[in-house]
Scaffold this active site. Structure first.
Site, PDB file in Angstrom:
ATOM      1  N   HIS A 182      -0.706  -0.408  -7.581  1.00 50.38           N
ATOM      2  CA  HIS A 182      -1.974  -0.607  -6.873  1.00 50.38           C
ATOM      3  C   HIS A 182      -3.110  -0.594  -7.884  1.00 50.38           C
ATOM      4  CE1 HIS A 182      -5.163  -0.221  -3.936  1.00 50.38           C
ATOM      5  NE2 HIS A 182      -4.272  -0.573  -3.032  1.00 50.38           N
TER       6      HIS A 182
ATOM      7  N   ASP B  57       2.566  -1.003   1.621  1.00 55.51           N
ATOM      8  CA  ASP B  57       3.504  -2.029   2.078  1.00 55.51           C
ATOM      9  C   ASP B  57       4.968  -1.649   1.860  1.00 55.51           C
ATOM     10  OD1 ASP B  57       1.569  -3.952   2.949  1.00 55.51           O
ATOM     11  OD2 ASP B  57       1.073  -4.257   0.845  1.00 55.51           O
TER      12      ASP B  57
HETATM   13  N1  CMC Z   1       6.630  -4.059 -10.542  1.00 50.06           N
HETATM   14  C1  CMC Z   1       6.742  -4.069 -11.890  1.00 50.06           C
HETATM   15  N2  CMC Z   1       5.703  -3.919 -12.723  1.00 50.06           N
HETATM   16  C2  CMC Z   1       4.478  -3.754 -12.192  1.00 50.06           C
HETATM   17  C3  CMC Z   1       4.282  -3.731 -10.812  1.00 50.06           C
HETATM   18  C4  CMC Z   1       5.401  -3.895  -9.967  1.00 50.06           C
HETATM   19  N3  CMC Z   1       5.273  -3.880  -8.631  1.00 50.06           N
HETATM   20  N4  CMC Z   1       2.973  -3.570 -10.532  1.00 50.06           N
HETATM   21  C5  CMC Z   1       2.369  -3.486 -11.728  1.00 50.06           C
HETATM   22  N5  CMC Z   1       3.273  -3.588 -12.740  1.00 50.06           N
HETATM   23  C6  CMC Z   1       3.018  -3.496 -14.182  1.00 50.06           C
HETATM   24  C7  CMC Z   1       2.396  -4.773 -14.724  1.00 50.06           C
HETATM   25  O1  CMC Z   1       3.380  -5.666 -15.180  1.00 50.06           O
HETATM   26  C8  CMC Z   1       1.541  -4.237 -15.829  1.00 50.06           C
HETATM   27  O2  CMC Z   1       2.386  -3.922 -16.914  1.00 50.06           O
HETATM   28  P1  CMC Z   1       1.878  -4.104 -18.445  1.00 50.06           P
HETATM   29  O3  CMC Z   1       0.771  -3.120 -18.608  1.00 50.06           O
HETATM   30  O4  CMC Z   1       3.063  -3.844 -19.296  1.00 50.06           O
HETATM   31  O5  CMC Z   1       1.389  -5.518 -18.568  1.00 50.06           O
HETATM   32  C9  CMC Z   1       1.011  -2.910 -15.300  1.00 50.06           C
HETATM   33  O6  CMC Z   1       2.022  -2.479 -14.369  1.00 50.06           O
HETATM   34  C10 CMC Z   1      -0.326  -3.009 -14.587  1.00 50.06           C
HETATM   35  O7  CMC Z   1      -0.211  -3.996 -13.562  1.00 50.06           O
HETATM   36  P2  CMC Z   1      -1.311  -5.059 -13.205  1.00 50.06           P
HETATM   37  O8  CMC Z   1      -0.647  -6.284 -12.672  1.00 50.06           O
HETATM   38  O9  CMC Z   1      -2.258  -5.238 -14.358  1.00 50.06           O
HETATM   39  O10 CMC Z   1      -2.071  -4.303 -12.031  1.00 50.06           O
HETATM   40  P3  CMC Z   1      -3.094  -4.912 -11.012  1.00 50.06           P
HETATM   41  O11 CMC Z   1      -4.003  -3.828 -10.629  1.00 50.06           O
HETATM   42  O12 CMC Z   1      -3.699  -6.157 -11.544  1.00 50.06           O
HETATM   43  O13 CMC Z   1      -2.170  -5.346  -9.777  1.00 50.06           O
HETATM   44  C11 CMC Z   1      -0.809  -5.155  -7.834  1.00 50.06           C
HETATM   45  C12 CMC Z   1      -1.948  -4.533  -8.667  1.00 50.06           C
HETATM   46  C13 CMC Z   1      -0.743  -4.415  -6.511  1.00 50.06           C
HETATM   47  C14 CMC Z   1      -1.140  -6.622  -7.565  1.00 50.06           C
HETATM   48  C15 CMC Z   1       0.535  -5.027  -8.605  1.00 50.06           C
HETATM   49  O14 CMC Z   1       0.853  -3.667  -8.787  1.00 50.06           O
HETATM   50  C16 CMC Z   1       1.694  -5.746  -7.900  1.00 50.06           C
HETATM   51  O15 CMC Z   1       1.872  -6.942  -8.143  1.00 50.06           O
HETATM   52  N6  CMC Z   1       2.457  -5.044  -7.019  1.00 50.06           N
HETATM   53  C17 CMC Z   1       3.488  -5.681  -6.218  1.00 50.06           C
HETATM   54  C18 CMC Z   1       2.877  -6.361  -4.999  1.00 50.06           C
HETATM   55  C19 CMC Z   1       2.427  -5.355  -3.966  1.00 50.06           C
HETATM   56  O16 CMC Z   1       3.115  -4.412  -3.639  1.00 50.06           O
HETATM   57  N7  CMC Z   1       1.207  -5.582  -3.407  1.00 50.06           N
HETATM   58  C20 CMC Z   1       0.645  -4.726  -2.368  1.00 50.06           C
HETATM   59  C21 CMC Z   1      -0.590  -4.011  -2.851  1.00 50.06           C
HETATM   60  S1  CMC Z   1      -1.126  -2.641  -1.813  1.00 50.06           S
HETATM   61  C22 CMC Z   1      -1.610  -3.245  -0.282  1.00 50.06           C
HETATM   62  C23 CMC Z   1      -2.562  -4.378  -0.326  1.00 50.06           C
HETATM   63  O17 CMC Z   1      -3.567  -4.373  -0.996  1.00 50.06           O
HETATM   64  O18 CMC Z   1      -2.286  -5.338   0.400  1.00 50.06           O
END
Ligand code: CMC
Length: 430
Positions: free
Chosen positions: A308, A365
């Site tokens: 998140h 989720d």
């Molecule tokens: N699985 C594997 N690695 C992950 C995940 C995941 N679910 N989420 C984040 N990471 C890693 C990412 O690869 C990055 O690694 P590195 O620093 O080595 O590059 C690090 O953690 C930080 O991630 P980010 O993508 O920069 O984080 P963000 O804040 O931009 O994205 C997110 C947040 C929710 C989009 C992401 O965690 C994700 O894609 N999660 C899976 C989809 C999901 O569950 N979404 C629902 C969000 S909560 C409810 C809502 O808002 O609807």
């Protein structure tokens, strides 16, 4: 600077940036004059460091894993309130008294019907249409019946539109589902409360009596509350963004629904259950292999329902839902192998260095889809349920935005890195 502001030295310029104090959480510095004085802009992909608004609606402490709406803890609201009570709280800033709540509930019954002409609108979609596409299209379509209520500066029109949107969305959602099944549309009933009415429109048939199961209604009520608002998330920011052009409430909310649909946002609830089902159905798959894939930077796969932008701790909504999942399954359908897989995945991820270093925990989720499934909803309706829950939050934010004198049309800058100047070549010479 002592007052929380900052002094910025940039080339020949020294700029005093005034503080934008927060009641709780991150304070801000006002960079509004930066470009005018220095010809420089800030660069912040995904707006991870940018506050686009001052808000009084929702506060998230991402480190402590706490969520409050108008100062009330999500746990208290989920334990003790009806969804409409929370919707009222988000919109008007206080919990309704008995008379206010009764009038609010009555307004929901008053507005729950769709104009009969809209029935043909549902007919026009293919049977396999994703209900999120129908939901956002219907939201725009409904706006065409109420054009005299579109003025964002007219408070009475805004309230009336808010009531219409919240009241009609369960009808739209249930009809989108009925469309996919080929069964007749079921009309709303004024003797039923909001959540029961929705369940009735979803699952009743004209041929037989349908009794709303109070266990299911109660569980859905909690789920809707847990989705009701969440600060400046992608869909809410979209609603504000679109609304900042003075687009009407319906148009702004329809845009928010489209933002919600993506699998990184509300679409994650469907994606989680698809992922769990894939693991369950693949004899060669194991939780370890999926954890390994999630960690592999060459694999686009992510552990859906994990991570998140704001929480670097357990999402409090997921904490409630995890406990709730067992409870609901016990009461409605017994065990679900997907819940066991989810628990295994969570345990494996939380004890893995990759997830620990990055503070990746289950988000809302991760368990919601399993509960929606246990309540009898098909997978493609999950994000629609999220949308019904989030609707009051979108509207509250839109209203706050339109009432805020600081609001200007949302219009970010860019840093141009393309071609400087090219000699034009006519088509016949290319
Ligand atoms: N699985 C594997 N690695 C992950 C995940 C995941 N679910 N989420 C984040 N990471 C890693 C990412 O690869 C990055 O690694 P590195 O620093 O080595 O590059 C690090 O953690 C930080 O991630 P980010 O993508 O920069 O984080 P963000 O804040 O931009 O994205 C997110 C947040 C929710 C989009 C992401 O965690 C994700 O894609 N999660 C899976 C989809 C999901 O569950 N979404 C629902 C969000 S909560 C409810 C809502 O808002 O609807």
């Amino acid at each position: 600077m002592d007052d929380g502001g900052a002094t910025l030295n940039l080339g020949d310029h020294t700029l005093d940036l005034s503080a934008v104090p927060a009641r709780m959480g991150n304070h801000g510095v006002d960079i509004g004059s930066l470009r005018a004085q220095t010809r420089t802009v800030t660069y912040d992909p995904g707006f991870a460091n940018t506050a686009s608004a001052q808000s009084t609606i929702t506060y998230i402490d991402g480190t402590a894993g706490k969520l409050t709406h108008r100062g009330y803890a999500i746990e208290d609201l989920a334990n003790s309130c009806g969804f409409l009570e929370v919707a009222f709280l988000l919109l008007f800033g206080h919990l309704p008294n008995k008379a206010e709540l009764e009038e609010w509930q009555a307004s929901m019954n008053r507005h729950s019907l769709l104009n009969e002409e809209l029935k043909r609108f549902f007919d026009a979609f293919p049977k396999q249409a994703h209900p999120m596409a129908i939901l956002s299209s219907a939201t725009n379509a409904i706006s065409t019946f109420y054009e005299e209520y579109h003025n964002p500066k007219d408070e009475a029109s805004v309230i009336e539109s808010a009531q219409r949107l919240i009241a009609k969305m369960p009808t739209v959602a249930a009809w989108a589902y009925k469309k996919s099944t080929g069964f007749p549309y079921i009309y709303p009933r004024n003797d039923l409360r909001y959540v029961a009415n929705f369940l009735h429109m979803m699952f009743a048939l004209p041929t037989e009596e349908y009794h709303v199961d109070p266990v299911i209604a109660k569980a859905l009520n909690v789920l809707l509350i847990l989705h009701a608002d969440h600060g400046q998330n992608c869909s809410t920011a979209t609603v504000r963004f679109v609304g900042s052009s003075q687009a009407n409430l319906f148009a702004s909310v329809a845009a928010g629904m489209n933002a919600l649909w993506g699998p990184l946002h509300g679409g994650a609830n469907q994606a989680v259950v698809e992922m769990l089902a894939e693991i369950a159905n693949d004899p060669s798959a194991s939780t370890e292999s999926y954890i390994a894939r999630a960690k592999d930077k060459n694999d686009p796969f992510r552990l859906m329902g994990f991570g998140h932008r704001v929480y670097n701790n357990y999402d409090p909504r997921a904490r409630i839902l995890k406990k709730f999942a067992d409870d609901v399954l016990d009461r409605v359908e017994g065990d679900d192998p997907l819940l066991r897989i989810a628990e295994e995945l969570e345990e494996a991820a939380l004890s893995d260095e990759y997830f620990q270093e990055r503070n990746l925990y289950p988000n809302v989720d991760f368990y919601s889809g399993i509960i929606f499934r246990a309540l009898g909803f098909p997978m493609r309706m999950f994000t629609v349920l999220f949308a019904i829950g989030r609707l009051p939050g979108w509207i509250a934010n839109w209203k706050e935005m339109t009432e805020d004198p600081a609001t200007r049309i949302a219009r970010p800058r860019q840093i141009y890195v393309g071609e400087e100047s090219r000699r034009f070549i006519p088509l016949h010479q290319r």
